[in-house]
Scaffold this motif. Structure first.
Motif, PDB file in Angstrom:
ATOM      1  N   THR A 192      14.940  -1.107 -59.538  1.00 47.01           N
ATOM      2  CA  THR A 192      14.392   0.227 -59.314  1.00 47.01           C
ATOM      3  C   THR A 192      12.996   0.174 -58.709  1.00 47.01           C
ATOM      4  O   THR A 192      12.435   1.196 -58.350  1.00 47.01           O
ATOM      5  N   MET A 193      12.412  -1.030 -58.623  1.00 50.16           N
ATOM      6  CA  MET A 193      11.168  -1.230 -57.880  1.00 50.16           C
ATOM      7  C   MET A 193      11.226  -2.592 -57.202  1.00 50.16           C
ATOM      8  O   MET A 193      11.923  -3.495 -57.677  1.00 50.16           O
ATOM      9  N   ASP A 194      10.519  -2.700 -56.090  1.00 48.78           N
ATOM     10  CA  ASP A 194      10.558  -3.922 -55.289  1.00 48.78           C
ATOM     11  C   ASP A 194       9.379  -4.848 -55.541  1.00 48.78           C
ATOM     12  O   ASP A 194       9.493  -6.062 -55.324  1.00 48.78           O
ATOM     13  N   ALA A 195       8.265  -4.303 -55.956  1.00 48.00           N
ATOM     14  CA  ALA A 195       7.072  -5.120 -56.155  1.00 48.00           C
ATOM     15  C   ALA A 195       6.151  -4.452 -57.157  1.00 48.00           C
ATOM     16  O   ALA A 195       6.189  -3.227 -57.338  1.00 48.00           O
ATOM     17  N   ALA A 196       5.342  -5.253 -57.812  1.00 45.54           N
ATOM     18  CA  ALA A 196       4.417  -4.725 -58.809  1.00 45.54           C
ATOM     19  C   ALA A 196       3.052  -5.366 -58.642  1.00 45.54           C
ATOM     20  O   ALA A 196       2.940  -6.574 -58.430  1.00 45.54           O
TER      21      ALA A 196
ATOM     22  N   GLU B 174      -2.900  -8.534 -57.202  1.00 43.81           N
ATOM     23  CA  GLU B 174      -1.992  -9.051 -56.192  1.00 43.81           C
ATOM     24  C   GLU B 174      -0.599  -8.552 -56.555  1.00 43.81           C
ATOM     25  O   GLU B 174      -0.402  -7.951 -57.614  1.00 43.81           O
ATOM     26  N   PHE B 175       0.360  -8.791 -55.682  1.00 45.50           N
ATOM     27  CA  PHE B 175       1.722  -8.322 -55.891  1.00 45.50           C
ATOM     28  C   PHE B 175       2.694  -9.475 -56.106  1.00 45.50           C
ATOM     29  O   PHE B 175       2.582 -10.522 -55.464  1.00 45.50           O
ATOM     30  N   LEU B 176       3.644  -9.279 -57.004  1.00 47.08           N
ATOM     31  CA  LEU B 176       4.837 -10.083 -57.093  1.00 47.08           C
ATOM     32  C   LEU B 176       5.998  -9.177 -56.749  1.00 47.08           C
ATOM     33  O   LEU B 176       5.992  -7.990 -57.117  1.00 47.08           O
ATOM     34  N   GLY B 177       6.981  -9.710 -56.032  1.00 45.12           N
ATOM     35  CA  GLY B 177       8.066  -8.851 -55.597  1.00 45.12           C
ATOM     36  C   GLY B 177       9.395  -9.552 -55.480  1.00 45.12           C
ATOM     37  O   GLY B 177       9.492 -10.785 -55.567  1.00 45.12           O
ATOM     38  N   LYS B 178      10.416  -8.760 -55.256  1.00 42.16           N
ATOM     39  CA  LYS B 178      11.793  -9.225 -55.181  1.00 42.16           C
ATOM     40  C   LYS B 178      12.388  -8.760 -53.855  1.00 42.16           C
ATOM     41  O   LYS B 178      12.133  -7.643 -53.412  1.00 42.16           O
ATOM     42  N   GLY B 179      13.190  -9.628 -53.238  1.00 44.97           N
ATOM     43  CA  GLY B 179      13.801  -9.266 -51.964  1.00 44.97           C
ATOM     44  C   GLY B 179      13.018  -9.816 -50.796  1.00 44.97           C
ATOM     45  O   GLY B 179      12.208 -10.743 -50.948  1.00 44.97           O
ATOM     46  N   PRO B 180      13.205  -9.250 -49.600  1.00 41.11           N
ATOM     47  CA  PRO B 180      12.503  -9.739 -48.409  1.00 41.11           C
ATOM     48  C   PRO B 180      10.982  -9.682 -48.584  1.00 41.11           C
ATOM     49  O   PRO B 180      10.435  -8.668 -49.022  1.00 41.11           O
ATOM     50  N   ALA B 181      10.310 -10.764 -48.260  1.00 38.92           N
ATOM     51  CA  ALA B 181       8.854 -10.832 -48.437  1.00 38.92           C
ATOM     52  C   ALA B 181       8.141 -10.071 -47.325  1.00 38.92           C
ATOM     53  O   ALA B 181       8.444 -10.266 -46.142  1.00 38.92           O
ATOM     54  N   PRO B 182       7.194  -9.193 -47.661  1.00 32.87           N
ATOM     55  CA  PRO B 182       6.427  -8.446 -46.652  1.00 32.87           C
ATOM     56  C   PRO B 182       5.322  -9.321 -46.050  1.00 32.87           C
ATOM     57  O   PRO B 182       4.163  -9.240 -46.457  1.00 32.87           O
TER      58      PRO B 182
ATOM     59  N   ARG C  90       4.816  -0.756 -57.753  1.00 33.31           N
ATOM     60  CA  ARG C  90       4.052  -0.302 -58.909  1.00 33.31           C
ATOM     61  C   ARG C  90       2.575  -0.510 -58.592  1.00 33.31           C
ATOM     62  O   ARG C  90       2.079  -1.638 -58.508  1.00 33.31           O
ATOM     63  N   ALA C  91       1.862   0.573 -58.358  1.00 35.56           N
ATOM     64  CA  ALA C  91       0.436   0.514 -58.049  1.00 35.56           C
ATOM     65  C   ALA C  91      -0.159   1.871 -58.384  1.00 35.56           C
ATOM     66  O   ALA C  91       0.459   2.900 -58.113  1.00 35.56           O
ATOM     67  N   GLY C  92      -1.338   1.873 -58.990  1.00 38.45           N
ATOM     68  CA  GLY C  92      -1.946   3.138 -59.398  1.00 38.45           C
ATOM     69  C   GLY C  92      -3.267   3.406 -58.728  1.00 38.45           C
ATOM     70  O   GLY C  92      -3.877   2.523 -58.117  1.00 38.45           O
ATOM     71  N   GLY C  93      -3.734   4.645 -58.855  1.00 44.03           N
ATOM     72  CA  GLY C  93      -5.048   5.025 -58.378  1.00 44.03           C
ATOM     73  C   GLY C  93      -5.247   4.773 -56.897  1.00 44.03           C
ATOM     74  O   GLY C  93      -4.335   4.937 -56.080  1.00 44.03           O
ATOM     75  N   GLY C  94      -6.457   4.341 -56.536  1.00 45.39           N
ATOM     76  CA  GLY C  94      -6.788   4.104 -55.144  1.00 45.39           C
ATOM     77  C   GLY C  94      -6.015   2.952 -54.545  1.00 45.39           C
ATOM     78  O   GLY C  94      -5.723   2.952 -53.344  1.00 45.39           O
ATOM     79  N   VAL C  95      -5.667   1.953 -55.361  1.00 43.55           N
ATOM     80  CA  VAL C  95      -4.841   0.853 -54.864  1.00 43.55           C
ATOM     81  C   VAL C  95      -3.476   1.398 -54.448  1.00 43.55           C
ATOM     82  O   VAL C  95      -2.921   1.015 -53.420  1.00 43.55           O
ATOM     83  N   GLY C  96      -2.943   2.321 -55.249  1.00 41.42           N
ATOM     84  CA  GLY C  96      -1.681   2.960 -54.890  1.00 41.42           C
ATOM     85  C   GLY C  96      -1.792   3.746 -53.593  1.00 41.42           C
ATOM     86  O   GLY C  96      -0.901   3.691 -52.735  1.00 41.42           O
TER      87      GLY C  96
ATOM     88  N   VAL D 132       7.646  -2.772 -66.412  1.00 42.14           N
ATOM     89  CA  VAL D 132       7.769  -3.337 -65.068  1.00 42.14           C
ATOM     90  C   VAL D 132       8.879  -4.380 -64.989  1.00 42.14           C
ATOM     91  O   VAL D 132       9.672  -4.386 -64.033  1.00 42.14           O
ATOM     92  N   TYR D 133       8.984  -5.256 -65.956  1.00 38.15           N
ATOM     93  CA  TYR D 133      10.001  -6.307 -65.924  1.00 38.15           C
ATOM     94  C   TYR D 133      11.386  -5.693 -65.759  1.00 38.15           C
ATOM     95  O   TYR D 133      12.171  -6.125 -64.903  1.00 38.15           O
TER      96      TYR D 133
END
Length: 347
Positions: free
Chosen positions: A209-213, A157-165, A177-183, A201-202
């Motif tokens: 420099t990133m909005d969600a991980a 799942e994702f945790l993020g900062k700023g406006p919620a999608p 921040r997401a890798g492989g097929g999930v990315g 990530v923290y």
């Protein structure tokens, strides 16, 4: 039970068993062998399985076979653990497939989105079957490694900062921040990807420099304290997972006496049970904490179905096309589906 408490109890049990083992005959006789395992971060749910194996190795051999787990990249950078295994710098290591797709191309199948791996016991069965498959074994042979134990990563799942999608369109332009097929699935939604190691990530979230991980839910987010620099979390997106495994140096394993080889393998079922329990226990702690601090995003069934339509099988097909000349990519997808169905029916 909290994971840290679980670990303390487990370590204490191991220590007591070791003490008894030195006073009584060991269950498994053998020579003195000292192994090292390279990993990153700190002791957490992710490492409970290997910790249990290390404790039981010492207990059952009267302290003759020890496996020391080195945290915090003390022996090697996370992205270089396979290189260290190949060099024989240590006998065991953990690695994550999406850190370096080129080093483990077949293993990337376990990053495909929306695979039927939500149940951890089904996931265990599938991952064990995959690690024994020829393409997975061949990938590891390039690093003089043999697959041993999966961390059984839960769904991301994702945790993020700023406006919620709150809609799928809300992901457009977000740096995630997401890798492989999930990315790749997130790219289908218009997100921009980064695949930094978990330990970075923290800082990335804190500095903007990133909005969600994406991390395995919920243990890994909490392990790296991502909730401290986040405003929201997704609760039911479940885009997929990845594979982080413990591998062994083939030469080191071959040098072990037969009874130690057998012991390593015999400990795996118990270690998987401990691993699964640790994930369930930490979720009971973390989820209420997330809900009290962060905005919870719940997608509708219609939104999730739309996500699957654009980023499920189409992403699988892209991956198969890219790898069909390297190994039986479609065969690996088919194997996952078959093994998952078999494991589900056996429950």
């Amino acid at each position: 039970m909290k994971v840290n408490t679980l670990m303390r109890v487990s370590v204490l049990a191991g220590a007591l068993a070791l003490g008894l083992g030195s006073a009584q005959a060991a269950e498994v006789d053998g020579p003195k062998v000292s192994w090292n395992l390279s990993t990153w971060g700190k002791a957490r749910a992710f490492t409970v399985g290997p910790e249990y194996i290390a404790e039981q190795l010492a207990a059952k051999t009267g302290g003759n076979f020890t496996l020391k787990i080195h945290y915090g990249e003390a022996l090697s950078k996370a992205r270089e653990n396979l290189d260290g295994i190949k060099l024989g710098a240590f006998q065991a290591a953990q690695f994550c497939n999406f850190y370096h797709p080129g080093k483990n191309p077949a293993w990337m199948v376990l990053t495909m989105p929306f695979l039927p791996l939500g149940d951890l016991k089904v996931s265990m069965h599938v991952r064990e079957a995959m690690m024994a498959s020829e393409p997975f074994m061949a990938d590891m042979a390039n690093w003089n490694a043999m697959p041993y134990f999966s961390a059984l990563l839960p769904q991301y799942e994702f945790l993020g900062k700023g406006p919620a999608p709150k809609t799928l369109e809300g992901w457009k332009g977000l740096r995630v921040r997401a890798g492989g097929g999930v990315g790749t699935a997130m790219e289908q939604l218009g997100a921009t990807l980064t695949t930094v190691p978990a330990t970075e990530v923290y800082t990335g979230m804190e500095r903007g420099t990133m909005d969600a991980a994406s991390f395995p839910y919920t243990y890994s987010h909490a392990a790296y304290q991502i909730q401290e620099v986040s405003d929201w979390f997704t609760s039911n997106m479940s885009p997929g997972t990845s594979e982080c495994a413990t591998v062994l140096n083939k030469d080191a394993y071959a040098k072990l006496p037969e009874q130690y080889q057998k012991l390593l393998m015999d400990l795996k079922p118990e270690a998987y049970e401990v691993q699964i329990k640790a994930y369930h226990d930490i979720d009971k702690k973390n989820l209420p904490m997330f809900e009290s601090k962060l905005e919870k995003i719940v997608y509708t069934d219609a939104q999730l179905e739309e996500f699957r339509q654009i980023a499920g099988k189409p992403v699988w097909d892209m991956w198969v096309a890219e790898n069909k000349d390297k190994f039986d990519a479609q065969g690996l997808i088919d194997m996952i589906m078959s093994e998952a169905k078999k494991a589900s029916a056996a429950k």
